[in-house]
Design a protein around this motif. Structure first.
Motif, PDB file in Angstrom:
ATOM      1  N   ASP A  27       0.737  -1.537   0.123  1.00  0.00           N
ATOM      2  CA  ASP A  27      -0.326  -0.104  -0.401  1.00  0.00           C
ATOM      3  C   ASP A  27       1.190   0.843  -0.062  1.00  0.00           C
ATOM      4  O   ASP A  27       1.595   1.360   0.253  1.00  0.00           O
ATOM      5  CB  ASP A  27      -0.775   0.042   1.215  1.00  0.00           C
ATOM      6  CG  ASP A  27      -2.297  -1.369   1.359  1.00  0.00           C
ATOM      7  OD1 ASP A  27      -2.132  -1.505  -0.205  1.00  0.00           O
ATOM      8  OD2 ASP A  27      -3.085  -0.804   2.631  1.00  0.00           O
ATOM      9  N   ARG A  28       0.409   2.305  -0.467  1.00  0.00           N
ATOM     10  CA  ARG A  28       1.065   3.324  -0.762  1.00  0.00           C
ATOM     11  C   ARG A  28       0.226   4.202  -0.126  1.00  0.00           C
ATOM     12  O   ARG A  28      -0.887   4.058   0.826  1.00  0.00           O
ATOM     13  CB  ARG A  28       0.842   4.256  -1.905  1.00  0.00           C
ATOM     14  CG  ARG A  28       1.973   3.676  -3.012  1.00  0.00           C
ATOM     15  CD  ARG A  28       1.739   3.895  -4.499  1.00  0.00           C
ATOM     16  NE  ARG A  28       2.394   3.750  -4.989  1.00  0.00           N
ATOM     17  CZ  ARG A  28       4.165   3.379  -5.611  1.00  0.00           C
ATOM     18  NH1 ARG A  28       4.505   3.806  -4.659  1.00  0.00           N
ATOM     19  NH2 ARG A  28       4.597   3.084  -6.322  1.00  0.00           N
ATOM     20  N   PHE A  29       1.153   5.705   0.981  1.00  0.00           N
ATOM     21  CA  PHE A  29       0.632   6.900   1.592  1.00  0.00           C
ATOM     22  C   PHE A  29       1.546   7.857   1.629  1.00  0.00           C
ATOM     23  O   PHE A  29       2.163   8.024   1.027  1.00  0.00           O
ATOM     24  CB  PHE A  29       0.692   5.650   3.187  1.00  0.00           C
ATOM     25  CG  PHE A  29       2.068   5.765   3.595  1.00  0.00           C
ATOM     26  CD1 PHE A  29       3.360   6.686   3.703  1.00  0.00           C
ATOM     27  CD2 PHE A  29       2.868   4.500   3.201  1.00  0.00           C
ATOM     28  CE1 PHE A  29       4.745   6.144   3.804  1.00  0.00           C
ATOM     29  CE2 PHE A  29       4.196   4.122   3.883  1.00  0.00           C
ATOM     30  CZ  PHE A  29       5.168   4.794   4.156  1.00  0.00           C
TER      31      PHE A  29
ATOM     32  N   LEU B  31       5.087  10.744   7.944  1.00  0.00           N
ATOM     33  CA  LEU B  31       6.300  11.568   7.960  1.00  0.00           C
ATOM     34  C   LEU B  31       6.206  11.959   6.898  1.00  0.00           C
ATOM     35  O   LEU B  31       6.728  13.292   5.974  1.00  0.00           O
ATOM     36  CB  LEU B  31       7.285  12.000   9.278  1.00  0.00           C
ATOM     37  CG  LEU B  31       6.343  11.921  10.632  1.00  0.00           C
ATOM     38  CD1 LEU B  31       7.772  11.851  11.361  1.00  0.00           C
ATOM     39  CD2 LEU B  31       4.909  12.702  11.062  1.00  0.00           C
ATOM     40  N   THR B  32       5.704  10.886   5.532  1.00  0.00           N
ATOM     41  CA  THR B  32       6.397  11.257   4.124  1.00  0.00           C
ATOM     42  C   THR B  32       6.158  10.870   3.241  1.00  0.00           C
ATOM     43  O   THR B  32       4.744   9.753   3.818  1.00  0.00           O
ATOM     44  CB  THR B  32       8.015  11.130   3.872  1.00  0.00           C
ATOM     45  OG1 THR B  32       7.997  11.473   2.324  1.00  0.00           O
ATOM     46  CG2 THR B  32       8.303   9.895   4.192  1.00  0.00           C
ATOM     47  N   ASP B  33       6.036  11.307   2.233  1.00  0.00           N
ATOM     48  CA  ASP B  33       5.306   9.899   1.055  1.00  0.00           C
ATOM     49  C   ASP B  33       5.968   8.708   0.940  1.00  0.00           C
ATOM     50  O   ASP B  33       7.020   8.568   1.189  1.00  0.00           O
ATOM     51  CB  ASP B  33       4.819  10.691  -0.284  1.00  0.00           C
ATOM     52  CG  ASP B  33       4.129  11.937  -0.131  1.00  0.00           C
ATOM     53  OD1 ASP B  33       3.410  12.198   0.684  1.00  0.00           O
ATOM     54  OD2 ASP B  33       3.931  12.322  -1.327  1.00  0.00           O
ATOM     55  N   GLY B  34       4.991   8.189   0.896  1.00  0.00           N
ATOM     56  CA  GLY B  34       5.432   6.490   0.173  1.00  0.00           C
ATOM     57  C   GLY B  34       4.930   5.372   0.450  1.00  0.00           C
ATOM     58  O   GLY B  34       3.979   5.287   0.105  1.00  0.00           O
ATOM     59  N   ARG B  35       5.621   4.465   0.441  1.00  0.00           N
ATOM     60  CA  ARG B  35       5.096   2.458   0.193  1.00  0.00           C
ATOM     61  C   ARG B  35       5.566   2.106   1.089  1.00  0.00           C
ATOM     62  O   ARG B  35       6.223   1.960   1.617  1.00  0.00           O
ATOM     63  CB  ARG B  35       5.139   2.185  -1.158  1.00  0.00           C
ATOM     64  CG  ARG B  35       4.554   0.838  -1.687  1.00  0.00           C
ATOM     65  CD  ARG B  35       4.483   0.541  -2.979  1.00  0.00           C
ATOM     66  NE  ARG B  35       5.861   0.272  -3.582  1.00  0.00           N
ATOM     67  CZ  ARG B  35       6.224  -0.106  -4.124  1.00  0.00           C
ATOM     68  NH1 ARG B  35       5.383   0.561  -4.840  1.00  0.00           N
ATOM     69  NH2 ARG B  35       8.113  -0.202  -4.341  1.00  0.00           N
TER      70      ARG B  35
END
Length: 531
Positions: free
Chosen positions: A136-138, A159-163
């Protein structure tokens, strides 16, 4: 100036509003991404909310105690030249999926996401629920995990975009702050901004920002990390053992629960040589005394004195707070307690080794903070060496009146089984005192040696307390500041004993605390003793 509105966040799926418990920064203060900036109470929990980006607090728009709907303004902040992290669900940026896909094209790195610290006193947390699955991405600000501490259950935002690449700690696992809980993929720039921040271990780690470190390889821990299970680390920390000094019996040399228990009980050859990394020993006329010393600091050093059946570790959160405030802290194991090899038979005699200890450390003058039975020794120390003690802060002190829970005192002195210790420990705090079965076994084994029996006899008898420190406090309060802190829910010593204190003594009552205010309300205790 790039001013934006900080809005009430949603801390859980069902949250519709939250109460402002307190601001953790002042107007004009700058903050970094991950810094706790506000404490919010919902219908389920009280949690510190971290900033999702850098900024400065310009104006507070609500008052403490106000109940604010999700999405309503809380404050005006200046976010500088950075991205707008205050927009709701990416209203002023890309959608969640678009942002994550765009980040992937910029170059991604794999890192370890560590258990965050959700409050000053948090040392470990339980994984209550993963809100994302592997793959999942966030996006920044999106809740990815639900964490349970000894005080609360809270969702923690990315605290940052990612997966999310892999989950390293499953639901129900108890994990020490700083230990990896997942493997994530984030943009290289974000990784550089967020870390790597070295884990200092134990109570020295004060930041609420999770430690995000570059992964050394796909099959190894970060460089220099000792392989150990979370439970093993927890037990070692509670026992004051250096986990790196132990030998592991698990797969690829991993240190497991049984390895730590063996070290605590001295059952293996390797354990005999194990000495807690932070503990020092002073060779004094009556024997060796174990102590902690945080080293150089500003102002007068602080001497902490624990209570009956305690040791240096009961002050862990206070030590961390004082150290963050820049103070040098010295914490001995009093005679008959902990790793100190000196016997103790009388409450007042517990102070006799402290002047030689201070001499050995080159300390001329100190502020003294003492708890329960330690207060008897502290007052005796201040009376015998008045010129060396600048102030006294006594927490739930013994010796102010006759009433005392003699069952607790005699029970701890005569513990033979873990269950006995568990029942007795529940009387100390208004919060749950949950030690693992293994930790309780180790505590019971230590108490079963009977080192506290003489002290118990000297403290409490059929008519109650056998010690009286009121005359000494009367004299000392005329020559130095003396304060007394009591929890109004103390089950060991009644807080009403404060009525016997002389008028020069400053009295502080903590309404949500038991016999261990330094556990129940660490921040309030620190605020008082540092004022």
């Amino acid at each position: 100036m790039n001013e934006r509105i900080l809005k009430m966040p949603r801390l859980g799926e069902t949250m519709e509003e939250g109460k402002i418990v307190g601001w953790l920064i002042d107007i004009g203060d700058s903050f970094k991404r991950g810094d706790s900036i506000i404490e919010i109470e919902t219908d389920k929990t009280i949690a510190e909310f971290p900033a999702l980006g850098d900024g400065r607090l310009n104006e507070i728009l609500v008052s403490i105690g106000d109940t604010i709907e999700v999405g309503m303004p809380l404050a005006r902040i200046d976010i500088g030249a950075g991205p707008d992290w205050t927009s709701e669900e990416g209203e002023e940026s890309q959608s969640s999926t678009e942002a994550a896909v765009a980040a992937a094209s910029e170059g991604m790195v794999e890192t370890d996401l560590a258990m965050p610290r959700l409050g000053e006193t948090m040392e470990e947390g339980r994984i209550a629920k993963w809100l994302k699955a592997p793959g999942d991405r966030f996006v920044r600000g999106e809740a990815i995990i639900e964490i349970e501490t000894d005080k609360t259950i809270a969702e923690f935002p990315a605290l940052t975009d990612g997966r999310l690449e892999a989950i390293l700690q499953g639901e129900g696992e108890m994990v020490t702050v700083g230990e990896p809980i997942a493997r994530i993929e984030i943009a290289a720039g974000a990784a550089a901004e967020a870390g790597p921040a070295p884990i200092q271990g134990g109570n020295e780690t004060a930041a609420a920002l999770p430690d995000i470190r570059r992964r050394a390889s796909a099959s190894t821990n970060p460089a220099g990390r000792t392989r150990a299970t979370p439970l093993a680390r927890r037990l070692a920390r509670k026992a004051g053992l250096d986990i790196a000094a132990l030998s592991g019996s698990g797969r690829r040399g991993r240190i497991e629960k049984d390895d730590v228990l063996a070290a605590i009980n001295g059952e293996t050859p390797s354990a005999v040589a194990v000495v807690p990394a932070e503990v020092r020993f002073a060779a004094l006329p009556r024997g060796r005394m174990a102590y902690l010393d945080t080293g150089a600091g500003t102002g007068l050093p602080v001497l902490l004195m624990h209570g009956f059946s305690g040791d240096r570790t009961t002050w862990a959160s206070v030590v961390a707070g004082l150290k963050r405030a820049g103070r040098r802290v010295i914490v001995p194991d009093l005679p008959a307690h902990g790793l100190t090899e000196i016997a103790g038979t009388d409450a007042r005699d517990l102070f006799m080794d402290l002047v030689p200890l201070l001499d050995a450390l080159g300390v001329e003058k100190i502020d003294v903070i003492a708890h329960s039975l330690g207060s008897v020794a502290a007052v005796a120390l201040a009376s015998a060496a008045t010129g060396r003690v600048a102030s006294l802060s006594l927490i739930a002190p013994a010796g102010l009146g006759s009433e005392i829970d003699g069952h607790f005192v005699n029970g701890m002195a005569n513990v033979k089984a873990a269950g006995e210790a568990a029942h007795l420990l529940r009387r100390l705090s208004v919060n749950r005192v949950d030690l693992s079965e293994a930790a309780l076994d180790a505590l019971a084994a230590s108490l079963a040696k009977g080192r506290l029996k003489d002290l118990a006899e000297a403290i409490s008898g059929p008519s109650g307390q056998k010690v009286d420190i009121l005359p000494m406090i009367e004299r000392l309060s005329a020559v130095m500041p003396v304060r007394v802190l009591f929890g109004t829910e103390d089950r060991i010593i009644p807080w009403m004993h404060i009525l016997a204190l002389p008028p020069r003594v400053a009295i502080h009552l903590l309404q949500r605390s038991g016999h261990m205010p330094q556990w129940d309300q660490t921040k309030d205790v620190l605020d008082i003793i540092l004022s």
